[in-house]
Design a protein around this motif. Structure first.
Motif, PDB file in Angstrom:
ATOM      1  N   LYS A  93       0.826  -1.213   0.000  1.00 57.87           N
ATOM      2  CA  LYS A  93       0.000   0.000   0.000  1.00 57.87           C
ATOM      3  C   LYS A  93       0.855   1.256   0.000  1.00 57.87           C
ATOM      4  CE  LYS A  93      -3.921  -2.039   2.470  1.00 57.87           C
ATOM      5  NZ  LYS A  93      -4.625  -2.087   3.763  1.00 57.87           N
ATOM      6  N   ARG A  94       1.884   1.263   0.857  1.00 56.32           N
ATOM      7  CA  ARG A  94       2.763   2.443   0.914  1.00 56.32           C
ATOM      8  C   ARG A  94       3.483   2.644  -0.414  1.00 56.32           C
ATOM      9  NH1 ARG A  94       3.417   0.657   6.382  1.00 56.32           N
ATOM     10  NH2 ARG A  94       5.250  -0.552   5.855  1.00 56.32           N
ATOM     11  N   MET A  95       3.931   1.560  -1.029  1.00 59.49           N
ATOM     12  CA  MET A  95       4.640   1.680  -2.307  1.00 59.49           C
ATOM     13  C   MET A  95       3.699   2.150  -3.412  1.00 59.49           C
ATOM     14  SD  MET A  95       7.674   1.267  -1.537  1.00 59.49           S
ATOM     15  CE  MET A  95       8.160   1.645  -3.201  1.00 59.49           C
ATOM     16  N   ALA A  96       2.466   1.692  -3.397  1.00 56.51           N
ATOM     17  CA  ALA A  96       1.488   2.148  -4.392  1.00 56.51           C
ATOM     18  C   ALA A  96       1.257   3.651  -4.247  1.00 56.51           C
ATOM     19  CB  ALA A  96       0.185   1.377  -4.239  1.00 56.51           C
ATOM     20  N   LYS A  97       1.154   4.123  -3.009  1.00 55.92           N
ATOM     21  CA  LYS A  97       0.953   5.557  -2.778  1.00 55.92           C
ATOM     22  C   LYS A  97       2.171   6.358  -3.234  1.00 55.92           C
ATOM     23  CE  LYS A  97      -0.269   9.047   0.662  1.00 55.92           C
ATOM     24  NZ  LYS A  97      -0.043  10.060  -0.319  1.00 55.92           N
ATOM     25  N   ILE A  98       3.361   5.875  -2.911  1.00 57.61           N
ATOM     26  CA  ILE A  98       4.583   6.574  -3.320  1.00 57.61           C
ATOM     27  C   ILE A  98       4.658   6.633  -4.847  1.00 57.61           C
ATOM     28  CG2 ILE A  98       7.107   6.385  -3.410  1.00 57.61           C
ATOM     29  CD1 ILE A  98       6.959   5.272  -0.509  1.00 57.61           C
ATOM     30  N   LYS A  99       4.371   5.504  -5.498  1.00 57.36           N
ATOM     31  CA  LYS A  99       4.422   5.468  -6.969  1.00 57.36           C
ATOM     32  C   LYS A  99       3.412   6.443  -7.560  1.00 57.36           C
ATOM     33  CE  LYS A  99       4.321   2.360 -10.905  1.00 57.36           C
ATOM     34  NZ  LYS A  99       4.330   0.966 -11.341  1.00 57.36           N
ATOM     35  N   LYS A 100       2.205   6.441  -7.017  1.00 54.88           N
ATOM     36  CA  LYS A 100       1.161   7.354  -7.502  1.00 54.88           C
ATOM     37  C   LYS A 100       1.611   8.807  -7.331  1.00 54.88           C
ATOM     38  CE  LYS A 100      -3.640   8.599  -6.684  1.00 54.88           C
ATOM     39  NZ  LYS A 100      -4.079   9.371  -5.563  1.00 54.88           N
ATOM     40  N   ASP A 101       2.124   9.135  -6.149  1.00 57.19           N
ATOM     41  CA  ASP A 101       2.583  10.500  -5.889  1.00 57.19           C
ATOM     42  C   ASP A 101       3.713  10.898  -6.833  1.00 57.19           C
ATOM     43  OD1 ASP A 101       0.726  10.662  -3.853  1.00 57.19           O
ATOM     44  OD2 ASP A 101       2.203  10.411  -2.230  1.00 57.19           O
ATOM     45  N   LEU A 102       4.663  10.007  -7.056  1.00 57.07           N
ATOM     46  CA  LEU A 102       5.782  10.319  -7.944  1.00 57.07           C
ATOM     47  C   LEU A 102       5.326  10.507  -9.386  1.00 57.07           C
ATOM     48  CD1 LEU A 102       8.575   7.889  -6.694  1.00 57.07           C
ATOM     49  CD2 LEU A 102       8.549  10.369  -6.481  1.00 57.07           C
ATOM     50  N   LEU A 103       4.471   9.597  -9.851  1.00 60.58           N
ATOM     51  CA  LEU A 103       4.053   9.646 -11.248  1.00 60.58           C
ATOM     52  C   LEU A 103       3.063  10.764 -11.513  1.00 60.58           C
ATOM     53  CD1 LEU A 103       3.872   5.843 -12.070  1.00 60.58           C
ATOM     54  CD2 LEU A 103       5.708   7.472 -12.550  1.00 60.58           C
ATOM     55  N   GLU A 104       2.195  11.069 -10.558  1.00 60.63           N
ATOM     56  CA  GLU A 104       1.269  12.186 -10.745  1.00 60.63           C
ATOM     57  C   GLU A 104       2.029  13.495 -10.802  1.00 60.63           C
ATOM     58  OE1 GLU A 104      -1.805  12.252  -7.803  1.00 60.63           O
ATOM     59  OE2 GLU A 104      -2.913  10.621  -8.756  1.00 60.63           O
ATOM     60  N   GLY A 105       3.001  13.635  -9.949  1.00 58.25           N
ATOM     61  CA  GLY A 105       3.805  14.854  -9.941  1.00 58.25           C
ATOM     62  C   GLY A 105       4.565  15.030 -11.239  1.00 58.25           C
ATOM     63  N   MET A 117      19.822  15.219 -11.831  1.00 63.55           N
ATOM     64  CA  MET A 117      20.866  16.107 -12.338  1.00 63.55           C
ATOM     65  C   MET A 117      20.349  16.953 -13.504  1.00 63.55           C
ATOM     66  SD  MET A 117      24.211  13.664 -11.931  1.00 63.55           S
ATOM     67  CE  MET A 117      25.367  15.010 -12.116  1.00 63.55           C
ATOM     68  N   GLY A 118      19.095  17.411 -13.373  1.00 61.64           N
ATOM     69  CA  GLY A 118      18.515  18.304 -14.360  1.00 61.64           C
ATOM     70  C   GLY A 118      17.920  17.638 -15.581  1.00 61.64           C
ATOM     71  N   GLU A 119      18.055  16.336 -15.697  1.00 58.62           N
ATOM     72  CA  GLU A 119      17.519  15.606 -16.846  1.00 58.62           C
ATOM     73  C   GLU A 119      16.296  14.803 -16.420  1.00 58.62           C
ATOM     74  OE1 GLU A 119      18.651  15.598 -20.071  1.00 58.62           O
ATOM     75  OE2 GLU A 119      20.014  17.187 -19.409  1.00 58.62           O
ATOM     76  N   PRO A 120      15.234  14.797 -17.244  1.00 61.57           N
ATOM     77  CA  PRO A 120      14.052  13.991 -16.893  1.00 61.57           C
ATOM     78  C   PRO A 120      14.432  12.517 -16.766  1.00 61.57           C
ATOM     79  CG  PRO A 120      13.604  15.399 -18.780  1.00 61.57           C
ATOM     80  CD  PRO A 120      15.067  15.514 -18.493  1.00 61.57           C
ATOM     81  N   MET A 121      13.820  11.850 -15.789  1.00 60.79           N
ATOM     82  CA  MET A 121      14.113  10.436 -15.561  1.00 60.79           C
ATOM     83  C   MET A 121      13.331   9.565 -16.529  1.00 60.79           C
ATOM     84  SD  MET A 121      14.204  10.235 -11.394  1.00 60.79           S
ATOM     85  CE  MET A 121      14.687   8.524 -11.309  1.00 60.79           C
ATOM     86  N   SER A 122      13.980   8.534 -17.034  1.00 58.30           N
ATOM     87  CA  SER A 122      13.311   7.578 -17.911  1.00 58.30           C
ATOM     88  C   SER A 122      12.397   6.688 -17.085  1.00 58.30           C
ATOM     89  CB  SER A 122      14.349   6.721 -18.637  1.00 58.30           C
ATOM     90  OG  SER A 122      15.009   5.886 -17.705  1.00 58.30           O
ATOM     91  N   GLU A 123      11.541   5.958 -17.769  1.00 56.96           N
ATOM     92  CA  GLU A 123      10.644   5.027 -17.080  1.00 56.96           C
ATOM     93  C   GLU A 123      11.445   3.970 -16.317  1.00 56.96           C
ATOM     94  OE1 GLU A 123       7.083   2.498 -18.683  1.00 56.96           O
ATOM     95  OE2 GLU A 123       7.086   4.461 -19.680  1.00 56.96           O
ATOM     96  N   GLU A 124      12.543   3.499 -16.939  1.00 60.53           N
ATOM     97  CA  GLU A 124      13.396   2.498 -16.293  1.00 60.53           C
ATOM     98  C   GLU A 124      14.034   3.064 -15.022  1.00 60.53           C
ATOM     99  OE1 GLU A 124      13.848   3.343 -19.581  1.00 60.53           O
ATOM    100  OE2 GLU A 124      12.831   1.627 -20.462  1.00 60.53           O
ATOM    101  N   ALA A 125      14.458   4.330 -15.082  1.00 64.61           N
ATOM    102  CA  ALA A 125      15.078   4.960 -13.912  1.00 64.61           C
ATOM    103  C   ALA A 125      14.059   5.123 -12.790  1.00 64.61           C
ATOM    104  CB  ALA A 125      15.673   6.312 -14.294  1.00 64.61           C
TER     105      ALA A 125
END
Length: 155
Positions: A93-105, A117-125
């Motif tokens: 549950k906590r990981m789902a919330k963290i993932k949602k928060d990161l991806l929504e942002g 380092m100023g570059e957008p992160m890839s999906e893999e990253a």
């Protein structure tokens, strides 16, 4: 008998069943440099030590100082099995919330995208970051179990 960093590096490499050429293939550390480490001619930097620790599957503390257990990862695996089903659900549950928060942002606006380092992160990253966070969450859950009073434990 006191061992040196070079001795421990050699022991760890041999325990993992790797030859110096195989270490070179997997880490891009050339044979001469690795030989220098193992013969105490030079010392690896912290990043190189971390790479070798992971490759050899040994404890960072043991490799650096010679103290503690050489094989920490197996001990972590034993502890991992001590997580209850409830712990696993809570972590999920906590990981789902963290993932949602990161991806929504990162999807609202390009300026808010996750970056390193100023570059957008890839999906893999981003997935790699989430895996690291989940590992940290599991370790924190295990570490905090010892602070739960015995009468509330399900042991």
């Amino acid at each position: 008998m006191m061992t040196t960093l070079g001795d421990r590096l050699r022991m760890a490499r041999q325990k993992s069943g790797l030859k110096q050429t195989q270490v070179k293939e997997r880490t891009n550390i050339n044979n001469k440099t690795l030989s220098g480490y193992e013969n105490n001619v030079s010392e690896p930097d912290m990043n190189t030590l971390a790479t070798l620790t992971e490759l050899y599957d040994v404890s960072y503390k043991w490799l650096l100082t010679g103290e503690g257990d050489m094989n920490i990862p197996s001990r972590i695996e034993k502890k991992k099995s001590s997580l209850t089903e409830k712990d696993e659900r809570d972590i999920g549950k906590r990981m789902a919330k963290i993932k949602k928060d990161l991806l929504e942002g990162s999807s609202n606006d390009n300026n808010d995208a996750l970056s390193f380092m100023g570059e957008p992160m890839s999906e893999e990253a981003i997935e790699s970051l989430l895996e690291a966070l989940e590992h940290a969450e599991r370790l924190a859950t295990l570490a905090n179990k010892k602070f739960i009073p015995k009468k509330y434990r399900n042991d």
